[in-house]
Design a protein around this motif. Structure first.
Motif: not given
Length: 198
Positions: A90-97, A107-113, A154-157, A166-170
């Motif tokens: 729950p309450d998780a999203t991909t880095l790509a999103k 993805p190029l911005k310094e402070n996105t996350i 990659h950012n979808d995984n 943070m965690f990995h999938i696939d």
């Protein structure tokens, strides 16, 4: 065509089951009750299940040594070739999103996350805890994915929870079984790149 028809029939049976019984215990974790399923087609979960079991063993060793890396290791159960169950976090999203939501050059911005964490944590103490969770879990996943030779990152995984984990999938490619682009192997760089952007 026959395979798709069988799949559609079985999904309809599952939907009917949940309409009749409303809830049931989750085979992955009987302590949890589920109200329905979301079908995803195409993944062979046997390898994912093996990798996640190994990661769980590594995390247990860390915990026994007093090292809590804030790992989220979701449950995965293969019930045969091309079928199985995966626990939803729950309450998780991909880095790509996260990057897409911050615009074309997200993805190029310094402070996105950093901005994404700030959006979910208005209180400074909560924000700092999310940052700690991120650094610990990121370090833990960097180590286990390196040890196991997990490729195709990659950012979808890679996913983030609102609480900062943070965690990995696939895990379709591991033990160094990397994809190649021409004669060049795809290497893991995204996680380190993400740390630098905080």
């Amino acid at each position: 065509m026959k395979r798709k028809e069988v799949l559609k029939m079985e999904l309809n049976r599952l939907q009917q089951f949940f309409q009749d019984v409303k809830v049931c215990r989750l085979p992955l974790n009987p302590a949890l009750v589920v109200q329905g399923i979301e079908a995803d087609i195409g993944d062979d979960l046997r390898q994912d299940m093996l990798v996640l079991q190994i990661i769980r063993v590594i995390d247990n060793i860390w915990l026994q040594e007093g090292l809590d890396m804030q790992m989220i290791i979701y449950r995965c159960l293969s019930t045969g070739k091309g079928q199985g169950l995966v626990q939803m976090v729950p309450d998780a999203t991909t880095l790509a999103k996260i990057h897409r939501e911050s615009g074309l050059i997200g993805p190029l911005k310094e402070n996105t996350i950093k901005k994404w964490f700030r959006h979910h944590h208005r209180l400074e103490s909560s924000y700092q805890e999310a940052i700690r969770n991120f650094f610990h879990s990121c370090a833990g996943w960097c180590v286990v994915t390196f040890i196991l030779g997990v490729c195709d990152r990659h950012n979808d995984n890679i996913m983030l929870t609102n609480a900062g984990h943070m965690f990995h999938i696939d895990f379709g490619r591991f033990l160094g079984h990397a994809q190649t682009f021409g004669s060049i192997r795809r290497l893991v760089y995204i996680v380190i790149h993400t740390i630098n952007r905080l």
